[in-house]
Scaffold this motif. Sequence first.
Motif, short mmCIF file in Angstrom:
data_model
loop_
_atom_site.label_atom_id
_atom_site.label_comp_id
_atom_site.label_asym_id
_atom_site.label_seq_id
_atom_site.Cartn_x
_atom_site.Cartn_y
_atom_site.Cartn_z
N ALA A 1 18.27 119.84 58.29
CA ALA A 1 17.22 119.01 59.22
C ALA A 1 16.19 119.30 58.54
O ALA A 1 16.04 120.72 58.53
CB ALA A 1 16.43 118.63 60.44
N MET A 2 14.83 118.79 58.46
CA MET A 2 13.28 119.23 57.53
C MET A 2 12.53 118.55 59.03
O MET A 2 12.37 117.36 59.73
CB MET A 2 13.81 119.41 56.74
CG MET A 2 14.72 119.19 55.61
SD MET A 2 14.37 119.83 53.80
CE MET A 2 14.39 117.56 53.83
N THR A 3 11.45 119.26 59.04
CA THR A 3 10.01 118.59 59.21
C THR A 3 9.54 117.57 57.68
O THR A 3 8.87 119.07 57.44
CB THR A 3 9.40 119.48 60.03
OG1 THR A 3 10.17 119.15 61.34
CG2 THR A 3 8.28 118.96 60.77
N VAL A 4 9.05 117.07 57.56
CA VAL A 4 8.50 116.50 56.52
C VAL A 4 7.80 114.54 56.07
O VAL A 4 7.86 114.59 57.64
CB VAL A 4 9.58 116.47 55.19
CG1 VAL A 4 9.99 117.51 54.76
CG2 VAL A 4 10.47 115.66 55.45
N TRP A 5 7.33 114.79 55.14
CA TRP A 5 6.95 113.19 55.61
C TRP A 5 7.98 111.93 55.28
O TRP A 5 9.02 112.10 54.61
CB TRP A 5 5.27 113.19 54.50
CG TRP A 5 4.64 114.05 54.29
CD1 TRP A 5 3.75 115.44 54.46
CD2 TRP A 5 3.70 113.56 55.53
NE1 TRP A 5 3.08 116.15 54.82
CE2 TRP A 5 3.13 114.91 55.33
CE3 TRP A 5 2.98 112.34 55.86
CZ2 TRP A 5 1.60 114.78 56.03
CZ3 TRP A 5 1.84 112.23 56.73
CH2 TRP A 5 1.16 113.35 56.80
N ALA A 6 8.06 111.61 56.12
CA ALA A 6 8.64 110.08 55.78
C ALA A 6 8.02 108.52 56.27
O ALA A 6 6.94 108.74 56.96
CB ALA A 6 9.80 110.22 57.09
N THR A 7 8.50 107.74 56.04
CA THR A 7 8.14 106.31 56.73
C THR A 7 8.42 106.01 57.50
O THR A 7 10.19 105.54 57.70
CB THR A 7 7.82 105.52 55.62
OG1 THR A 7 7.06 105.63 54.50
CG2 THR A 7 7.20 103.93 55.71
N ILE A 8 8.27 106.00 59.16
CA ILE A 8 9.04 105.41 60.18
C ILE A 8 8.18 104.02 60.52
O ILE A 8 6.83 104.26 60.86
CB ILE A 8 8.79 106.60 61.33
CG1 ILE A 8 10.15 107.90 60.69
CG2 ILE A 8 9.98 106.36 62.28
CD1 ILE A 8 10.28 109.22 61.26
N GLY A 9 8.78 103.11 61.42
CA GLY A 9 8.11 101.99 61.18
C GLY A 9 6.62 101.27 61.10
O GLY A 9 6.29 101.18 61.02
N GLY A 10 6.82 101.75 59.34
CA GLY A 10 6.06 101.38 58.36
C GLY A 10 5.22 102.42 58.28
O GLY A 10 4.19 102.08 57.40
N THR A 11 5.16 103.49 59.36
CA THR A 11 4.01 104.70 59.12
C THR A 11 3.97 105.73 58.32
O THR A 11 5.77 106.43 59.29
CB THR A 11 3.02 104.40 60.39
OG1 THR A 11 2.68 103.51 61.46
CG2 THR A 11 2.03 105.48 60.46
#
Length: 474
Positions: free
Chosen positions: A258-268
């Motif tokens: 796993a990583m902590t990165v930018w992702a689109t979740i729930g449209g945000t």
Amino acid sequence: MSMLRWGAAAACAAALVGCGDGPAPASAAKGGPPTATPTLSKDGFTFYGAAQGMAPDVWDVTADEAGNVYVAAGDVLLAKKRGDAAFRRFDPGSVGITRNCDEGKTTACPIVSAGGGAPGVAVVGLQGLGTDGDSDPDWWLDSGGADVLSFDGELLVKKRHVQVSGLPHQFCMDHTAGPCSIGDATWEKGRRKVRQILRVAVNHRAGTLHYGDVWMAGTHGSFNLLVANPDRRGWVDETSSYPGTADRRFVWEHDHPAMTVWATIGGTKQLAFTAGTTSALAIDPTTGDPWAANETRLASKRGAGSIADGWNAPMWPPWRLTEIDSHLDVWPDARPPNPADYDATDPRWMDAVSSLSFCDDGTLWIASNLHGLARRAPDGSISYLSLPGGKGGSASAVACDPSDGSVWVGFGWGGFGRWNGGWWTIEDASPPAFAAQAPVRAIQIDRWASPRIVYVAHAASRLGPGGVTAYSGR
């Protein structure tokens, strides 16, 4: 008494916690009589479709070391001895499949994965509720898991349930040490993340301390272990100190690439921890190390197969300070100048690995729902293989054939093929419609048969029901 010594005479030892439950009534646990003898057999193929009594929506199919075959099909199980022409059908209630998919514990969760062990032993994975949210209803957090089964050719019986959860009083919900906030569910009831067991891989390296280990993958946790031979490996069982946790006995959880990165979740677009879901899991036969991949990265528990407490082996490749470079990126991502331009949920960056399979020499085949196939050689180099035309680049399952090192590939768009320097596809065999059209969820191989037998699990689709294909040709 040791856990998971897989011989048939040790069925109760393999079950351990479930032994006191007793089997379901014999008349029920025998299941239905064998279904109609398959008539669709030719050129080494046998097709089990609706006309042969096969369930319409097959998730997984596996064989144990005696060649008994188990089919995970959602709301039903099927099983048969290797030499039998047809499958017996088993209702989950008759087998004793754990009922934890409703608040009153009257309903079994769907059976969605399977792994064969020693003769007469299999482990099936259940699809629990939710993904990994700690704030989900409490009974959701206890749903799913896995069941250990025994089969003698007629009777199929659950021997124990496996809750893939940690024990209470280990740490707080935010992973800090106690004392925790009042009502912290992780501290009070243990970490309960892995409810959907989507892949099961059993260690078959006979003569090793790890023989019988059951690695499991699913929601959030890519690596989870039901430990074999715990008394010889320094395992300290503390379940007796926490009433209600007996089903967690000899269970270790969890690791993930796993990583902590930018992702689109729930449209945000947001900075997020991406543990994801894992359906790709395999054990390297040359080392005994497990490998697993979620939607974004691939990793192994390096050295796990060579040390007694292999669950403590480190992740390789490791997490790095620059997290986009963490673990193994099979289809390498572009490195945007602005890290916020990266999106872990964008298909341009997702590896979307669906399945893993090792060849006997340590070659690892990697199937992706988006990118086709990759081959990681024993020296660590990676090459790529395109699917046949018209398959959309979606490889949903992969299995290396021990007979010749060829590779069997399931196509997400339907059907399957075999690559051995060139492509052959099932359409060439003029199969029934389901074998050519239904998406493939899993391919497993009975390597103890001579010749080996390849089993393919076909899902239901808009085109109709799925089924099972078996191949024993060359």
